[in-house]
Structures are given as C-alpha cells and as structure tokens.
Motif scaffolding. Structure first.
Motif, PDB file in Angstrom:
ATOM      1  N   ARG A 180      46.618  40.132  34.345  1.00  8.85           N
ATOM      2  CA  ARG A 180      45.286  40.533  34.813  1.00  8.85           C
ATOM      3  C   ARG A 180      44.780  39.584  35.893  1.00  8.85           C
ATOM      4  N   VAL A 181      44.908  38.304  35.631  1.00  9.39           N
ATOM      5  CA  VAL A 181      44.388  37.301  36.565  1.00  9.39           C
ATOM      6  C   VAL A 181      45.234  37.269  37.831  1.00  9.39           C
ATOM      7  N   LYS A 182      46.545  37.409  37.683  1.00  7.63           N
ATOM      8  CA  LYS A 182      47.431  37.450  38.849  1.00  7.63           C
ATOM      9  C   LYS A 182      47.055  38.601  39.780  1.00  7.63           C
ATOM     10  N   VAL A 183      46.848  39.777  39.210  1.00  5.82           N
ATOM     11  CA  VAL A 183      46.521  40.952  40.020  1.00  5.82           C
ATOM     12  C   VAL A 183      45.160  40.783  40.690  1.00  5.82           C
ATOM     13  N   ALA A 184      44.200  40.255  39.951  1.00  9.16           N
ATOM     14  CA  ALA A 184      42.864  40.044  40.521  1.00  9.16           C
ATOM     15  C   ALA A 184      42.916  39.072  41.698  1.00  9.16           C
ATOM     16  N   LEU A 185      43.659  37.990  41.553  1.00  4.61           N
ATOM     17  CA  LEU A 185      43.806  37.027  42.636  1.00  4.61           C
ATOM     18  C   LEU A 185      44.488  37.667  43.847  1.00  4.61           C
ATOM     19  N   ALA A 192      37.922  35.468  33.432  1.00  6.54           N
ATOM     20  CA  ALA A 192      38.500  34.951  34.676  1.00  6.54           C
ATOM     21  C   ALA A 192      38.467  35.992  35.785  1.00  6.54           C
ATOM     22  N   VAL A 193      38.755  37.251  35.445  1.00 10.30           N
ATOM     23  CA  VAL A 193      38.720  38.321  36.456  1.00 10.30           C
ATOM     24  C   VAL A 193      37.298  38.502  36.990  1.00 10.30           C
ATOM     25  N   GLU A 194      36.312  38.486  36.102  1.00 10.74           N
ATOM     26  CA  GLU A 194      34.924  38.604  36.549  1.00 10.74           C
ATOM     27  C   GLU A 194      34.519  37.390  37.383  1.00 10.74           C
TER      28      GLU A 194
END
Length: 224
Positions: free
Chosen positions: A19-24, A74-76
């Motif tokens: 999730r965090v990888k994709v958001a970054l 983290a995504v938010e």
C-alpha cells in the motif's frame, strides 16, 4: 519537500507494505526501502523496534527521521504531505468516509479470511474458504460494482488499500482450490487494470515467489 528523507521499512510480500509503496509511486516520491522482517524466523531489526515500539511491525514510513506507523495512516499521511500532487482520497467528505470504510474492510476481512486459507490444513478449509469468497463478492458488489476503479474513473485510496492482495490471489486459489475469476470476474478485471499502472506493476511482488514462501512456511510449521 525536495530534500526530504523518506524511508520505508517493509517486508517484500506484505500487502500492507505494498500500500505504502504504491502510494509513494503514485505521488512520484523517491524513497529508500529497507527489508526489516523475516516471516520464517520472526526476527525484527533494532531499527523496526525503535521506529514502531508499540506494535513492532511493518510497514513504517520514516519521513525526516519521524516514523508513521500503520499502512492506511501512512497512505493518508503521504496524501496530506504531498498534497500538491494527484490526490489519493476523494475531496468530498462523504466519499472520503466511504473510501476509508472500504479500505478498512479490506485490511480486516480480506486479511483475516485470506490468511486462514494458507494457515489451515487442507481438510479443514471449508468454513474459511466460504468466508473469504463471500468477503470478495461483497467487496465486488457493494464497493466496486461496474466502475473501473473503486473511486470511479480514477485510481485512488481504496484501490491502493486493496491491490496488494491481488498478488496473493494465486496463493488463495491454490490452497483453497477455487478460481477467484470464476467467483468475482469484475474484481479480477479490476486487478488486471491496476497492473497496467507503473506504480502498481513495479510495487507488487511476484505471485509465484509468494507461493514458494508460503509453501516453505507451511512445511516449517507443519500445516499440510
């Protein structure tokens, strides 16, 4: 924000770290990635324990030395800090609340029921298998529908929250002995659509490598 130091502590097959990888990647943010957990040994690095002393688990986003724990938080955080780039959450308060609801749903239901498929002996799968399929069907019917993405025409928060599970579909199908595409064709079509995005295709782990890891895990813990 050009000189920011961004570090992600993760574990390569983790849907939550994904999730965090994709958001970054969606925001175009450069970061350093550190592999911090070993599923087979259970070892956790001193850095991970220092940055997440409460839960001591990945993912942890470290921004200029400050840790942000829990994947959706983290995504938010990424969306709010780099708000000058394409937004991940809807601007409408109600739509934003619904996005948060479904993102939470995937993290709880898909994780719980999906995990039961590969941590349960083959002869004891019946109940967990039905729960998992039902949770996928509900997600497909109530959240995705006929839309290309969960938020509509654009890739966003719920897609980011859910797409990490797509790499695990092969594991679920193999140990559960069923076809997700036969049960939820729209959901699989959505996954294939997401994989056409570079932010997704470069962030998701290989499904066969995940399967090999789970086979090793099951052997070690006598789950056959």
């Amino acid at each position: 924000m050009e000189n920011d130091e961004v570090i992600l502590l993760g574990f390569w097959p983790s849907y939550f770290a994904t999730r965090v990888k994709v958001a970054l990647a969606e925001k175009g943010i450069e970061y350093k990635y550190k592999e911090e957990e070993d599923m087979l040994s259970g070892n956790k690095s001193p850095l991970l324990q220092k940055m997440n002393p409460i839960h001591r688990k990945i993912p942890v986003l470290i921004h200029n030395g400050k840790p942000v724990c829990e994947s959706l938080v983290a995504v938010e955080y990424i969306d709010e800090v780099w708000k000058d780039r394409a937004p991940l959450l809807p601007s409408d308060p109600y739509e934003r609340s619904q996005a948060r609801f479904w993102a939470d749903y995937t993290g709880k239901k898909l994780y719980e029921f999906g995990r039961s498929l590969w941590t349960t002996k083959r002869g004891e799968l019946l109940g967990g298998k039905k729960d998992f399929i039902d949770s996928l069907k509900l997600l497909e019917l109530e959240a995705l529908g006929d839309k290309p993405y969960f938020g509509g025409e654009s890739f966003g928060f719920v897609d980011i929250a859910t797409i990490g599970f797509y790499s695990w579909f092969y594991v679920y199908e193999t140990f559960g002995n069923f076809s997700i595409e036969a049960e939820c064709p729209k959901l699989v079509a959505w996954g294939k659509r997401c994989m056409q995005r570079e932010s997704v295709s470069k962030s998701l782990p290989d499904r066969h490598k995940i399967y090999e890891l789970i086979v090793e895990f099951r052997k070690k813990y006598g789950v056959e």
